[in-house]
Scaffold this active site. Structure first.
Site, mmCIF file in Angstrom:
data_model
loop_
_atom_site.group_PDB
_atom_site.id
_atom_site.type_symbol
_atom_site.label_atom_id
_atom_site.label_comp_id
_atom_site.label_asym_id
_atom_site.label_seq_id
_atom_site.Cartn_x
_atom_site.Cartn_y
_atom_site.Cartn_z
ATOM 1 C CE LYS A 250 -3.938 -1.840 2.619
ATOM 2 N NZ LYS A 250 -4.945 -1.709 1.581
ATOM 3 N NE ARG A 324 -10.615 -9.606 -2.763
ATOM 4 C CZ ARG A 324 -10.918 -8.698 -3.673
ATOM 5 N NH1 ARG A 324 -11.190 -9.053 -4.911
ATOM 6 N NH2 ARG A 324 -10.972 -7.409 -3.358
#
Ligand code: BES
Ligand code: ZN
Ligand code: ZN
Length: 475
Positions: A250, A324
C-alpha cells in the site's frame, strides 16, 4: 458510566444536572428561551448550552426520532465529559426512545485513552432516565429495554477498544487470547487453530496470507450454545491484525489506519459478548480468520496459485486483496463445521465499497432479497446505515483466471466491492447460497473524523445491526 431508569417525576429525582432536548417548537415556548437565545442557542441538532447556575443542560434536536435522540445524547455525553458533574437526569418522552437515549449516552461517552501517558479523568457516573408514570409490566419492559441497550452499547465499545488497539498489541495470537478470555468470562466455547491446525484443515490460502509475518495466522471459533435454540447462526469475521498490502504494498498514506482491518473479527467478538449477556435463544458461532499481511523473503506473491480448503485454486494477482483469501478458507471451515440457518460475514474488504456508498454506510451483498429486507427492517433501530450493491453475471466474469479456477481481483477497476463479494460467493456451497449475506464494513468500521455517536477511531460497525437482527428472529 451507568444509565438507570426510574418511574419518578423529573422533579422527584435527584441529580446534579437536568438534561432537556429541545426542538425548534419546544424551544420557542420554553421559559429559558431568552437566556438560551442570548447564548446563541437555536435548537440545532446536537448543539449544547449548559446553564450552570440553574444546573441545566439543553441540547438541540431536529425531531424526536431515534436517530436524532441517539445523536443528541452522544453529543450530551461528550459535553458532560468536559464538565464536573457526576450525575444527570432526563425525562423520557416515550418508551420508544429509551433505547436510543441509553445507547447514545454509552456510545457518546466512549474514550480511548489506552495509549495516553495521562489517562483522562471522567467524573460523570450516572444518567437517570425518568419514565414518570410507567407502572407494572410497562415499567418492567422499560427496564429490560434499558438493560439490553446497555449491553449492546457496551459490546460496541468493547469492539471499538479492540479495533483501536495497535498491531503491536493485537496479533493473531493475542486476539486468540482475548477471545478465550471472553469465552471464560461469558461462558462461551472457544477453539483456536494455530499454524499446524490450519495446515491439517488445508487452509492454505489463509496460511499464505500470513506467511511473511512473525505472527502466524490463527483461526478462532467462539460459540454460544443455549438450550433449544430457535436458530443457528454462523458469523465470519475478517481479522487482519495489520494489512500492509504485502508485496503489492500500500502507499504510505493508505497504510495508516490498517490496524482496523481486523474490525470484522472484532465485531463478531462484540456480538458474541452481547448475545451471551442478553441470553438470546439463538445459537451463535463466530469464526475469525486472524492473520497479518506483511512482507519478508517468504512472502506470498502476485502470480502464486493457492489451493483453498475446498480444493478451488486461486491465482493471486494482488497480495493486497488478502481479506477475501482468508475469508475463502474461513467460510469453507464454517460451513463444514456448523450447519447454520444463516451465514453472515463481516469484513473491511474493499476501498471500492467506500467509493460506492460513502464512508458511513455498510455495504450488504448476497443472493437473498428477503434476507436483505430483514436487515433493512432493523437498520434504522440499530442506528447503523446500510446500503446494498447488486450482483450481476458480467462482473462475475471479471474474476476469470487463465491458469487457476479464479483470480483474486477483478480484471477491470470498477465494481470492486461487488467483485470481492462475488469472489466470496465461489466459496459458498450451493445449499447455503440463500442463507449467506456479506457485509463490507470498510468505510463504516473506522473514522478519522467523528460523526453521529462515533468518535475518532473504531466505530463497532456491524455489532448493533447484527444484534438488532438477532433479537427479532422468530421461530
Ligand atoms: N483492507 C483493505 C480494504 C480497505 C481499504 C479497508 C480502505 C478499509 C479502508 C483490503 O484488504 C484491500 O486492500 N483491498 C483492496 C482490493 C484491491 C487490491 C482489489 C482495495 O480496496 O484497494
Ligand atoms: Zn489489503
Ligand atoms: Zn485488508
Amino acid at each position: 458510566m451507568n444509565v438507570e431508569i426510574n418511574n419518578l417525576a423529573l422533579d422527584a429525582c435527584s441529580a446534579d444536572l437536568t438534561i432537556t432536548l429541545l426542538d425548534k417548537a419546544s424551544f420557542n415556548k420554553h421559559s429559558a428561551f431568552e437566556t438560551l437565545t442570548r447564548s446563541g442557542f437555536k435548537a440545532e441538532q446536537d448543539k449544547i448550552v449548559v446553564l450552570h447556575e440553574s444546573a441545566q443542560l439543553f441540547c438541540g434536536i431536529e425531531t424526536f426520532d431515534t436517530d436524532a435522540v441517539r445523536s443528541a445524547l452522544a453529543a450530551t455525553a461528550r459535553a458532560l465529559g468536559s464538565c464536573n458533574y457526576t450525575s444527570a437526569k432526563i425525562a423520557c418522552p416515550n418508551a420508544e426512545l429509551l433505547q436510543p437515549l441509553t445507547e447514545g449516552m454509552i456510545l457518546g461517552s466512549y474514550i480511548f485513552d489506552k495509549y495516553k501517558s495521562k489517562p483522562e479523568t471522567q467524573l460523570f457516573e450516572k444518567l437517570s432516565i425518568c419514565a414518570s408514570g410507567l407502572k407494572g409490566n410497562s415499567f418492567e419492559a422499560a427496564k429490560k429495554t434499558v438493560h439490553d441497550a446497555l449491553v449492546i452499547a457496551e459490546a460496541t465499545n468493547f469492539t471499538r477498544d479492540l479495533v483501536n488497539a495497535t498491531p503491536q498489541d493485537i496479533t493473531p495470537n493475542t486476539l486468540s487470547i482475548i477471545a478465550s478470555d471472553l469465552a471464560d468470562a461469558n461462558n462461551l466455547k472457544c477453539t483456536v487453530l494455530d499454524h499446524n491446525g490450519l495446515e491439517s484443515e488445508g487452509m492454505n490460502a489463509m496460511i499464505a496470507v500470513g506467511r511473511a509475518s512473525v505472527h502466524k495466522p490463527h483461526l478462532i471459533h467462539l460459540s454460544y450454545q443455549p438450550k433449544n435454540p430457535t436458530h443457528v447462526i454462523s458469523l465470519v469475521g475478517k481479522g487482519l491484525t495489520y494489512d500492509s498490502g504485502g508485496l503489492s504494498i500500500k502507499p504510505a498514506t493508505a497504510m495508516v489506519t490498517m490496524k482496523m482491518d481486523k474490525a470484522g473479527a472484532c465485531a463478531v467478538m462484540g456480538v458474541l459478548k452481547a448475545v451471551s449477556e442478553l441470553k438470546l435463544p439463538v445459537e451463535v458461532h463466530g469464526f475469525i480468520g486472524a492473520a497479518e499481511n506483511m512482507i519478508n523473503a517468504n512472502a506470498y506473491k502476485p502470480d502464486d496459485v493457492l489451493v483453498a480448503k475446498n480444493g478451488k485454486t486461486i491465482e493471486v494477482r494482488n497480495t493486497d486483496a488478502e481479506g477475501r483469501l482468508v475469508l475463502a478458507d474461513v467460510l469453507c471451515y464454517a460451513q463444514e463445521k456448523v450447519e447454520a440457518d444463516y451465514l453472515l460475514d463481516f469484513a473491511t474488504l474493499t476501498g471500492a465499497c467506500m467509493v460506492a456508498l460513502g464512508e458511513y454506510t455498510i455495504g450488504m451483498m448476497g443472493h437473498n432479497e428477503s434476507l436483505k429486507n430483514s436487515f433493512f427492517d432493523v437498520s434504522d433501530r440499530s442506528g447503523e446505515l446500510l446500503g446494498t450493491l447488486p450482483f450481476n453475471r458480467h462482473l462475475k466474469k471479471l474474476l476469470k483466471s487463465e491458469i487457476a479456477d479464479i483470480s483474486n481481483i477483478g480484471s477491470k477497476p470498477y465494481g470492486g466491492a461487488i467483485t470481492a463479494a462475488l469472489f466470496l460467493d465461489t466459496f459458498i456451497e450451493e445449499k447455503m447460497k440463500e442463507k449467506w449475506m456479506h457485509f463490507d464494513i470498510a468505510g463504516a468500521a473506522y473514522t478519522e473524523s467523528a460523526w453521529g455517536c462515533n468518535p475518532h477511531g473504531g466505530t463497532g460497525a456491524g455489532v448493533r445491526l447484527t444484534l438488532e437482527w438477532l433479537k427479532q428472529l422468530k421461530k
